[in-house]
Each structure stands twice: as structure tokens, then as C-alpha cells.
Design a protein around this motif. Sequence first.
Motif, short mmCIF file in Angstrom:
data_model
loop_
_atom_site.label_atom_id
_atom_site.label_comp_id
_atom_site.label_asym_id
_atom_site.label_seq_id
_atom_site.Cartn_x
_atom_site.Cartn_y
_atom_site.Cartn_z
N SER A 1 8.89 3.22 0.55
CA SER A 1 9.15 2.26 -0.53
C SER A 1 8.28 1.05 -0.22
CB SER A 1 10.63 1.86 -0.59
OG SER A 1 10.96 1.04 0.52
N LEU A 2 8.04 0.22 -1.20
CA LEU A 2 7.25 -0.98 -0.93
C LEU A 2 7.93 -1.83 0.14
CD1 LEU A 2 6.08 -1.96 -4.53
CD2 LEU A 2 4.87 -0.63 -2.81
N ARG A 3 9.24 -1.86 0.11
CA ARG A 3 10.01 -2.67 1.07
C ARG A 3 9.87 -2.11 2.50
NH1 ARG A 3 13.25 -6.17 -0.47
NH2 ARG A 3 13.80 -5.18 -2.44
N THR A 4 10.01 -0.78 2.67
CA THR A 4 9.92 -0.22 4.02
C THR A 4 8.50 -0.36 4.58
OG1 THR A 4 9.51 2.04 3.21
CG2 THR A 4 11.80 1.45 3.71
N VAL B 1 2.24 -6.48 -0.37
CA VAL B 1 2.04 -5.05 -0.65
C VAL B 1 1.82 -4.86 -2.15
CG1 VAL B 1 3.07 -2.75 -0.55
CG2 VAL B 1 3.41 -4.34 1.35
N GLN B 2 2.63 -5.51 -2.97
CA GLN B 2 2.47 -5.40 -4.42
C GLN B 2 1.13 -5.98 -4.87
OE1 GLN B 2 6.22 -7.38 -5.31
NE2 GLN B 2 6.95 -5.48 -6.29
N THR C 1 2.01 -0.59 -7.05
CA THR C 1 3.15 0.33 -7.12
C THR C 1 3.20 1.23 -5.89
OG1 THR C 1 1.90 2.11 -8.19
CG2 THR C 1 2.92 0.45 -9.65
N LYS C 2 4.36 1.83 -5.70
CA LYS C 2 4.51 2.79 -4.60
C LYS C 2 3.52 3.93 -4.78
CE LYS C 2 7.60 6.39 -3.00
NZ LYS C 2 8.92 7.01 -3.11
N ASP C 3 3.37 4.41 -6.00
CA ASP C 3 2.46 5.53 -6.25
C ASP C 3 1.03 5.16 -5.88
OD1 ASP C 3 2.24 8.29 -7.33
OD2 ASP C 3 0.86 7.29 -8.73
#
Length: 191
Positions: free
Chosen positions: A31-34, A46-47, A52-54
Motif C-alpha cells: 500500500s502507499l502507506r506501508t 510516495v503519492q 497510485t499504488k498501481d
Amino acid sequence: MPRAVDHEQRRFEIVAGLWQIVAEQGIEGVSLRTVAARAGVSMGRVQHYFGTKDALVVAGIDLLVKQAVIGYEATAGRPPQDRLLHILLQQIPATDAGRIGVTVWYAYVAKAMTHTAVRRILAEATRVGVEECTRHIEEGEGLEEAEARARAIELLALSDGLTLRVLIGDITAEEAEASIRAYTSRRMTSG
């Protein structure tokens, strides 16, 4: 005066965090958080870099392939047999970092079954690998292209199978490497 920011380095640090998560938990654990926590950056960073995660997941396999290409390009000028062995041996997880890289690679192989962009990147990397092996076999063994291509596919399948056996702990990296070296050596001398 504003600090110069190395955006490529920041992107790499985030992707390195992604790879650690994938190696431990698979792509499902991403996930973006992990990834932000593992990379030691904010989720906003990260964002900012990936959105996005993808996009982050796709960037992860893209960078993994690019790093393999850089390692291979460093063998330029060496004999065809050495370059062939580099391709065949590079995935054997002989170090902790190598184990992480190969674990991540195979997580992406599984993801490719359901993810078009990942499948496309892996298919292209595999196609190039077969082409390069074919070329080195043609040069090193003097085989015609069709026979060299068949041999390249055979050798890459051997390398893949031995890599999986190392990952599950059935054999050691040293045993896998020795097997590949012995097999290619026998083939080089027997034609």
C-alpha cells in the motif's frame, strides 16, 4: 539557496521500500502507506512520485528490469560464453540482496497473470533475454539461429527451474551455479 533534490534517488529509495514489502508480504502487502513507512518517507512523497499504488507497482518491475540490464551491459566486451553465463546466473539468489531481488521478480511473475502492464514488461524482458542468449550461443558455439534459439530457451528454463529450487531451499545457490556451468560447459565441448 534551495537544496538540489535528486528525484531519481528519491524514486529509487521509495521503490527499494516497495521491493522489501514485496519480498516479505508479496504484492498483496503493498500500500502507499506501508511503502512510505518502509522507505522512511511521507505518504505524500510516495503519492508525489508515483500517484497510485498501481503506478508504484509497475515502476517497481520496470526498475528491477532496468537494473538487470545495467548489470548485463557491464559485461560488454567479454566473450560470448561469459555474457551467456551472466544472463543464466544473474537470477540465482547467491546473496541476501539477490534473494530479495529474485523473490520480488517471482512475485511479479505471479502478478503478471492478472496485470497487463506487468505482463507486458516481463514479456519484453524475457524476449530480450532469449534474443541475447541466442546471439551469444550463435557467436560462441557457431550454431544456426533456430538451433541457438532453441538452446537459449532450454538454458533459460534450466536457470529458472534451478532458481526456484534455490528459493524453496531444495538446493544451494552454489549447487545451482555449478549445475549451470557444468551443463553449458558440456554443451560447448560437445556441440
